[in-house]
Each structure stands twice: as structure tokens, then as C-alpha cells.
Design an enzyme around this catalytic site. Structure first.
Site, short mmCIF file in Angstrom:
data_model
loop_
_atom_site.label_atom_id
_atom_site.label_comp_id
_atom_site.label_asym_id
_atom_site.label_seq_id
_atom_site.Cartn_x
_atom_site.Cartn_y
_atom_site.Cartn_z
N ASN A 194 0.86 -1.18 -0.05
CA ASN A 194 -0.01 0.00 0.06
C ASN A 194 0.93 1.20 0.19
OD1 ASN A 194 -2.51 1.80 0.81
ND2 ASN A 194 -1.07 2.10 2.26
N GLU A 195 0.65 2.18 -0.85
CA GLU A 195 1.21 3.21 -0.87
C GLU A 195 2.65 3.15 -0.71
OE1 GLU A 195 -0.37 6.51 1.51
OE2 GLU A 195 -2.13 6.58 0.13
N TYR A 261 -7.59 12.00 -2.42
CA TYR A 261 -8.07 12.49 -1.27
C TYR A 261 -8.66 14.05 -1.54
CZ TYR A 261 -7.49 8.66 1.83
OH TYR A 261 -7.26 7.22 2.37
N GLU A 317 -8.53 3.99 -2.26
CA GLU A 317 -8.66 5.05 -1.12
C GLU A 317 -9.10 6.67 -1.93
OE1 GLU A 317 -5.61 5.61 1.70
OE2 GLU A 317 -5.23 3.51 1.74
O1 AHR Z 1 -6.62 6.50 5.00
C1 AHR Z 1 -5.79 6.96 5.76
C2 AHR Z 1 -4.45 6.73 5.42
O2 AHR Z 1 -4.23 7.40 4.06
C3 AHR Z 1 -4.11 5.36 4.87
O3 AHR Z 1 -3.72 4.52 5.70
C4 AHR Z 1 -2.91 5.54 3.91
O4 AHR Z 1 -3.21 4.61 2.94
C5 AHR Z 1 -3.33 6.92 3.04
O5 AHR Z 1 -2.32 7.76 3.42
#
Ligand code: AHR
Length: 515
Positions: A194-195, A261, A317
């Protein structure tokens, strides 16, 4: 008195009290249904972060709070009603420090660890693989496991897959049986890291591509279980990451992730979830809409290397990210959720529907008590369904329905940072029973909107619907007032021949059913 004057007075009064109104038109192409909207677009994400797992989903069997085998009854029932199609776990950043073997076996014997990513909280591992996969089974959703590449080993990940999915007499299947589960679970989605460009190891894409190839090789398909392997993808505008992964991993992955985001930073903080101006609201909608361009550009790169669209884009995400609520634990990312968040949800889902020829999954962050959550809980047993929950509920009619293209003509509003926001967002689909669902968001904060929907070629006899709206965009649900914002029956749609006229209140979200 002079008649003219009276008339003039009446007209003035009428003008003064007539609400201002925007107008928009939609051409709905019901005969041009193209692809199915995979239900996984409505996916959720649960991380060991704050009170998402502990207190949110899981309280344990000995809790005073009503629970079903340790899962909070109220939360479980609310999620069941939401038709969650897929649930990603255990992270996020947490996943790359998670050692799954710490989370199996008798709970009191499980080792503890420090959750270094999220507030240094002690993690007692009482919610582990069995608890997660049983929850998915009970909810009827697909599990999506996020594997540890950052600090784990190839062997560890390979054995995890064996533990979960091997039916035979293999060592890990035997261990699973010792832990009370005879039958293997079906696990389709596995994330390989992840990331990996950030909290998942700070890697460069070339290095990660090789690591992916190595880790993925040993994620085996046991006994009829077919894995869908997802490579850790880019953060929003990092198009080079996608390019390198497509070049160097290619068809060894079935999916490539992407994170985006809706986060602000223009005044040093992310801003309060429930205290914001109308200008902030429009900026937020502009920022959230930017996801369309981001998806388009990542898809264009994927198209170059995979024109037949065999590799899926997985937006695992997304959502809003505001300041943590005052008085809550730092690093637990607990935020309230207002009508503004509802508009981010509806607008984003409208955009997702357009890309479902490539976009096969999306997971909003996160399911309970973290970021743009569906549900908020408190330890006393209170539960709040957020405006975002209600958008997901109103939109679940689109799950697995055929996407219908539409053209929208509406007013555009210039907002901060040179962005422009259309004041109407919409999407439509046709379900397997032939019903057409049309979702509309009147983005305008202050004016109602009269929408004329051209239905030419369709035979529609009735229209019904639901609306989500509230007096203020900052309105939200609290433990004291859990029903401040909730959907109501909508009576503002009228059919006349081949035209549907919809009168939407300011700042409202409507889903209509046409049949
Ligand atoms: O969703 C919160 C965080 O945001 C996650 O753990 C990460 O993958 C992202 O940076």
C-alpha cells in the site's frame, strides 16, 4: 386606489418572495447503455486506525454493548442495509507493518504492537484474519486483503494466502483448522503493498515493480480460489508511477490502485469538518471534481499499454480529509461529516460511473469513525449515520446496473484557485428489472434548480424518489441529534410526455426511479 399601483405592488411583493432559480437540461440516452457499473465501485475500507476497528466494528463478545459474535449489532445492521460489496483491510499504512500471525489463535495470547502510523496506540491484535473474514461472510461482501510488502516478507504473505484459501492438508490450512475454521474462505482481492511510494516503504516505482513481481509470484491460487492481484498504485497526480508499473509489471497484475483525497491546505490546516464558508464548500466541490481529470490521465496511460483494458484501475482510497475533531486523539483521524461531504460523495460517484470500462473498484476512506465515514460511534453505545452513508444508500440502486450516458447543460460557477464548478451533477443507470435510476445533485448552495430531462424514446409511466437536503451545508448528525440530516420522500418530479421536470431545492441530492 389606482389599480395599476396595486398590480405593481403585488408584482413587487411576488418578485421579492420568489426564490431565485437556476435552470438546467439533461438528455438521457436510455438506448445507449454501455457498461455495467461494478458494485465494487461502492467499496469500503477499514483500517486499524483510531476507532474504526476497535469500538467501531468490533467490541468483542464480552462487551456490555449489544453485539453479534463481537461485532457491534447496530453498526453491523446499518452496514448490512448499505449492501457493502467489498471491504479492504487491514490498511492503509497499517498494512505494511502488520504481521498477520500476531492476529490469529486465542485472543488473550496474541502479542501486542505499537500502531506507529496512527497515534502510537497499542494494538492488541484481538481483531485479526478470522474476525475480518467472518465479518465479510456475514455481511455478504468480498474481502480485499492488503498485504505487507514494506516490512513483511514474501514467505509471510505467501503463507497468509495459504492460511486463508487452502482447502487441503497444507500446514497453513491445518493452522487455520486449529483456530476453529475448517473451510477455507474465498478471498479474491489481494493488494501487494500500500502506498509503496510513501508509508509502504518510500520506494521508487522501478524498485517496487520488481518487488511486486517477486511477492505476487508466491501468492498462489489454492483449490479453485482465484486471486485478483492489485499492485500499489500512484498518489493522485503521479502519472509516472502508473507508467512505470504498466511498463514493468503489465499483465502480471490484474489491478493497479490509485489514491485521491479531497483535502485542503490553503490556510495551513485542512479546515474544520463542520465550520466552513460557502466559498470553502464550492472550493471543495472543485477539488473533488478534479478526480475526473486525474482518472482520465491515469486511464490514458493504462490504455497505451493495455488497450484491451485487461488491467483494472482500483481507486482503493478516496474521500474528504478534514482536521481531526477537537478533543479527540491525535492521529486517529476522527472527523464529522456534513452535507458538504454528502456532495463530495454524490459528485465523485457520478464521475466514477463514467469510467467503469476501466475503473473496477473504489473504496471510500473509511467505513467507521475515520475520515469520510459512513458511521460514527461512541463508547456509550451511540451511533450516527452520516450524510455520506445516506448518499451511498440512495445510490446503491446503481450497483451492477447498466450505465446510461447523459449530457448536462447547466450553469458553471467560478470558484477559488481558478476552478469552475458545474452547478448540477448527475448520473443514470438501468437495472436488471428495467428500472431507470437518475441521481441528481443541485450543487447550488442558495438557489433551487429546475431541471428538464429529455426522455425521448423512453416509455416512462411513473416517477418516485428520495431527497437528501438540509437548511445549511454545515448540517450534520450528532449523537444528540442523530436524525438532523436524513433522506425524505421527494415529490418534486413531474412527468409530461417525454419530458421529466425536476424542481430541486438548493443544496439537495435526489435519486429518482423511473418505470
Ligand atoms: O486512510 C488513511 C491513510 O491515508 C491510509 O492509511 C494511507 O494509505 C493513506 O495515506
Amino acid at each position: 386606489m389606482n389599480n395599476k399601483l396595486i398590480l405593481c405592488g403585488l408584482l413587487l411583493t411576488a418578485t421579492a418572495y420568489l426564490p431565485a432559480q437556476q435552470r438546467a437540461t439533461i438528455n438521457l440516452h436510455a438506448d445507449q447503455g454501455i457498461h455495467v457499473i461494478p458494485k465494487e465501485i461502492y467499496g469500503q475500507f477499514a483500517e486499524h486506525l483510531g476507532t474504526c476497528i476497535y469500538g467501531g466494528l468490533w467490541v468483542g463478545e464480552s462487551s456490555q454493548l449489544p453485539n453479534i459474535k463481537g461485532y457491534r449489532t447496530d453498526v453491523f445492521n446499518a452496514l448490512k442495509a448499505l449492501k457493502v460489496p467489498v471491504l479492504r483491510w487491514p490498511g492503509g499504512c497499517f498494512a505494511d507493518e502488520y504481521h498477520w500471525m500476531d492476529g490469529i489463535g486465542p485472543r488473550h495470547q496474541r502479542p501486542k504492537m505499537v500502531n506507529t502510523n496512527w497515534g502510537g496506540t497499542i494494538e492488541d491484535n484481538s481483531f485479526g484474519t478470522n474476525e475480518f473474514l467472518d465479518l465479510c461472510e456475514m455481511l455478504g461482501c468480498e474481502p480485499y486483503i492488503s498485504g505487507n510488502v514494506g516490512s513483511g516478507s514474501v514467505e509471510e504473505l505467501a503463507k497468509w494466502v495459504e492460511y486463508m484459501t487452502s482447502e487441503g492438508d497444507s500446514p497453513m490450512a491445518r493452522l487455520r483448522r486449529q483456530n476453529g475454521r475448517d473451510k477455507a474462505w474465498k478471498v479474491k482481492y489481494i493488494g501487494v503493498g500500500n502506498e509503496s511510494w510513501g508509508c509502504g516503504g518510500n520506494m521508487r516505482p522501478e524498485y517496487y515493480a520488481d518487488l511486486y513481481r517477486r511477492y505476487a509470484t508466491y501468492c498462489r491460487n489454492y483449490d479453485g480460489n482465484r486471486l485478483f492481484k492489485v499492485a500499489s498504485g500512484a498518489s493522485d497526480y503521479d502519472y509516472n508511477w502508473t507508467k512505470v508499473l504498466m511498463q514493468q509489471v503489465g499483465s502480471r497484475m490484474q489491478g493497479l490502485s490509485l489514491h485521491y483525497y479531497t483535502v485542503a491546505g490553503w490556510h495551513g490546516s485542512k479546515g474544520a469538518a463542520t465550520r466552513f464558508s460557502t466559498k470553502d464548500y464550492y472550493w471543495t466541490i472543485g477539488k473533488c471534481r478534479e478526480i475526473e481529470e486525474v482518472i482520465r490521465r491515469h486511464c490514458a496511460i493504462m490504455d497505451q499499454y493495455d488497450p484491451k483494458k485487461r488491467i483494472a484501475l482500483m481507486l482503493d482510497e478516496w474521500g474528504t480529509w478534514w482536521d481531526e475533531e477537537e478533543g479527540t486523539v491525535r492521529g486517529h483521524l476522527y472527523q464529522q461529516n456534513s452535507m458538504r461531504d454528502a456532495f463530495v460523495a454524490s459528485t465523485t460517484l457520478d464521475i466514477f460511473h463514467k469510467f467503469t470500462d476501466r475503473l473496477k473498484m473504489a473504496n471510500i476512506a473509511q467505513i467507521v469513525n475515520v475520515l469520510q465515514s459512513m458511521i460514527l460511534t461512541n463508547p456509550q453505545g451511540g451511533m450516527v449515520l452520516t450524510p455520506t452513508y445516506y448518499v451511498f444508500k440512495m445510490y446503491n440502486v446503481h450497483q451492477d446496473a447498466t450505465y446510461l450516458p447523459l449530457d448536462i447543460s447547466c450553469t458553471q460557477m467560478p470558484v477559488r484557485d481558478g476552478r469552475t464548478v458545474p452547478l448540477l451533477s448527475a448520473t443514470a443507470s438501468k437495472d436488471q428489472a428495467g428500472k431507470i435510476h437518475l441521481s441528481l445533485s443541485n450543487i447550488d448552495a442558495t438557489e433551487e434548480q429546475l431541471i428538464s430531462v429529455n426522455l425521448s424514446g423512453m416509455r416512462v409511466k411513473s416517477v418516485s424518489g428520495e431527497v437528501l437536503t438540509s437548511a445549511n451545508l454545515t448540517d450534520h448528525n450528532t449523537f444528540e441529534q442523530p436524525d438532523a440530516v436524513k433522506p425524505a420522500v421527494f415529490n418534486g418530479a413531474k412527468l409530461a410526455k417525454e419530458t421529466l421536470t425536476v424542481k430541486m431545492p438548493p443544496a439537495s441530492i435526489v435519486t429518482l426511479c423511473l418505470q
